[in-house]
Design a protein around this motif. Structure first.
Motif, PDB file in Angstrom:
ATOM      1  N   TYR A   1       0.843  -1.190   0.000  1.00  0.00           N
ATOM      2  CA  TYR A   1       0.000   0.000   0.000  1.00  0.00           C
ATOM      3  C   TYR A   1       0.878   1.239   0.000  1.00  0.00           C
ATOM      4  O   TYR A   1       1.962   1.248   0.569  1.00  0.00           O
ATOM      5  N   SER A   2       0.384   2.307  -0.598  1.00  0.00           N
ATOM      6  CA  SER A   2       1.127   3.562  -0.642  1.00  0.00           C
ATOM      7  C   SER A   2       0.558   4.548   0.373  1.00  0.00           C
ATOM      8  O   SER A   2      -0.565   4.391   0.864  1.00  0.00           O
ATOM      9  N   ARG A   3       1.333   5.575   0.662  1.00  0.00           N
ATOM     10  CA  ARG A   3       0.873   6.650   1.536  1.00  0.00           C
ATOM     11  C   ARG A   3      -0.401   7.289   0.964  1.00  0.00           C
ATOM     12  O   ARG A   3      -1.359   7.549   1.688  1.00  0.00           O
ATOM     13  N   TYR A   4      -0.428   7.496  -0.355  1.00  0.00           N
ATOM     14  CA  TYR A   4      -1.599   8.078  -1.013  1.00  0.00           C
ATOM     15  C   TYR A   4      -2.842   7.221  -0.758  1.00  0.00           C
ATOM     16  O   TYR A   4      -3.912   7.742  -0.456  1.00  0.00           O
ATOM     17  N   GLN A   5      -2.705   5.908  -0.879  1.00  0.00           N
ATOM     18  CA  GLN A   5      -3.845   5.027  -0.645  1.00  0.00           C
ATOM     19  C   GLN A   5      -4.338   5.116   0.798  1.00  0.00           C
ATOM     20  O   GLN A   5      -5.544   5.128   1.049  1.00  0.00           O
ATOM     21  N   MET A   6      -3.415   5.180   1.750  1.00  0.00           N
ATOM     22  CA  MET A   6      -3.806   5.294   3.154  1.00  0.00           C
ATOM     23  C   MET A   6      -4.484   6.637   3.427  1.00  0.00           C
ATOM     24  O   MET A   6      -5.489   6.704   4.142  1.00  0.00           O
ATOM     25  N   GLU A   7      -3.953   7.716   2.851  1.00  0.00           N
ATOM     26  CA  GLU A   7      -4.581   9.025   3.017  1.00  0.00           C
ATOM     27  C   GLU A   7      -5.997   9.014   2.449  1.00  0.00           C
ATOM     28  O   GLU A   7      -6.929   9.529   3.067  1.00  0.00           O
ATOM     29  N   ARG A   8      -6.137   8.437   1.278  1.00  0.00           N
ATOM     30  CA  ARG A   8      -7.459   8.362   0.633  1.00  0.00           C
ATOM     31  C   ARG A   8      -8.412   7.505   1.466  1.00  0.00           C
ATOM     32  O   ARG A   8      -9.581   7.853   1.624  1.00  0.00           O
ATOM     33  N   TYR A   9      -7.915   6.403   1.998  1.00  0.00           N
ATOM     34  CA  TYR A   9      -8.747   5.542   2.839  1.00  0.00           C
ATOM     35  C   TYR A   9      -9.288   6.323   4.040  1.00  0.00           C
ATOM     36  O   TYR A   9     -10.480   6.304   4.325  1.00  0.00           O
ATOM     37  N   ILE A  10      -8.403   7.026   4.733  1.00  0.00           N
ATOM     38  CA  ILE A  10      -8.824   7.788   5.912  1.00  0.00           C
ATOM     39  C   ILE A  10      -9.791   8.903   5.528  1.00  0.00           C
ATOM     40  O   ILE A  10     -10.803   9.118   6.186  1.00  0.00           O
ATOM     41  N   ARG A  11      -9.505   9.600   4.436  1.00  0.00           N
ATOM     42  CA  ARG A  11     -10.354  10.705   4.002  1.00  0.00           C
ATOM     43  C   ARG A  11     -11.753  10.228   3.600  1.00  0.00           C
ATOM     44  O   ARG A  11     -12.751  10.879   3.894  1.00  0.00           O
ATOM     45  N   ASN A  12     -11.843   9.083   2.935  1.00  0.00           N
ATOM     46  CA  ASN A  12     -13.126   8.624   2.394  1.00  0.00           C
ATOM     47  C   ASN A  12     -13.914   7.731   3.338  1.00  0.00           C
ATOM     48  O   ASN A  12     -15.091   7.472   3.097  1.00  0.00           O
ATOM     49  N   ASN A  13     -13.297   7.239   4.378  1.00  0.00           N
ATOM     50  CA  ASN A  13     -13.962   6.327   5.293  1.00  0.00           C
ATOM     51  C   ASN A  13     -14.967   7.078   6.141  1.00  0.00           C
ATOM     52  O   ASN A  13     -14.638   8.095   6.740  1.00  0.00           O
ATOM     53  N   THR A  14     -16.188   6.565   6.220  1.00  0.00           N
ATOM     54  CA  THR A  14     -17.238   7.234   6.994  1.00  0.00           C
ATOM     55  C   THR A  14     -17.359   6.693   8.419  1.00  0.00           C
ATOM     56  O   THR A  14     -18.101   7.247   9.217  1.00  0.00           O
ATOM     57  N   ASN A  15     -16.666   5.585   8.715  1.00  0.00           N
ATOM     58  CA  ASN A  15     -16.778   4.909  10.001  1.00  0.00           C
ATOM     59  C   ASN A  15     -18.210   4.436  10.251  1.00  0.00           C
ATOM     60  O   ASN A  15     -18.668   4.351  11.379  1.00  0.00           O
ATOM     61  N   ASP A  16     -18.903   4.120   9.162  1.00  0.00           N
ATOM     62  CA  ASP A  16     -20.259   3.579   9.212  1.00  0.00           C
ATOM     63  C   ASP A  16     -20.238   2.250   8.471  1.00  0.00           C
ATOM     64  O   ASP A  16     -20.069   2.208   7.255  1.00  0.00           O
TER      65      ASP A  16
END
Length: 178
Positions: free
Chosen positions: A44-59
């Protein structure tokens, strides 16, 4: 009113934050862990992790997964020592897969048990799930004991389920009903 929390006296389960990207990358890209447990086919890349955190709704009903960072208080600071994931959520049948990873220096201290207990309680009592399940390599005795200690039962054994290099390993499926 009691505030919503996934914690006890020793650990806190919380949603990933941008400050967790480095530790998430370390966990997700650990070649030894990946080869033994993950279905990932590349790092995984840093970009992918940033995108995951940004897009995750925690729902879980939106994302079909929940990820929690396992944090402990050490020397007045919160330190992330692992992650627990609830994923492959099936809302119709109210079940999900669970996986847990604790950093090597913090293993065999009861942290994984506490985290699994907290997340299972959350899934059954708050979300209304009926079942959690996990696939564990049959030769991963510590992990098998963890799930069995926390009330999961062995539901079956899958032959040659996990590839590691040119060898295949059996996996045990464990489940816990809410």
């Amino acid at each position: 009113m009691k505030p919503f929390s996934l914690s006890n006296d020793r650990i806190l389960l919380r949603a990933p934050e941008p400050k967790d990207i480095a530790v998430m990358l370390r966990f997700e890209n650990d070649a030894e862990e990946l080869e033994a447990t993950s279905a990932a086919t590349g790092p995984y890349s840093r970009y992918q992790m940033e995108r995951y955190i940004r897009n995750n709704t925690n729902d879980i009903f939106t994302d079909h997964e929940l990820r929690y960072m396992i944090a402990c208080e050490r020397e007045g600071q919160q330190e992330v020592v692992g992650m627990v994931d609830v994923f492959n959520f099936d809302p119709r049948h109210r079940k999900a897969e669970v996986g847990i990873l604790v950093s090597r220096p913090f293993r065999r201290q009861g942290i994984a048990s506490e985290a699994l207990r907290l997340v299972a309680g959350h899934c059954f009592q708050w979300i209304g799930m009926h079942q959690l399940y996990a696939y564990v390599r049959a030769d991963n005795t510590p992990c098998l004991h963890l799930f069995l200690r926390e009330g999961f039962v062995q539901a079956g054994r899958l032959q040659d389920w996990v590839a590691q290099g040119h060898r295949y390993h059996d996996a045990v499926i464990l489940q816990k009903l809410g």
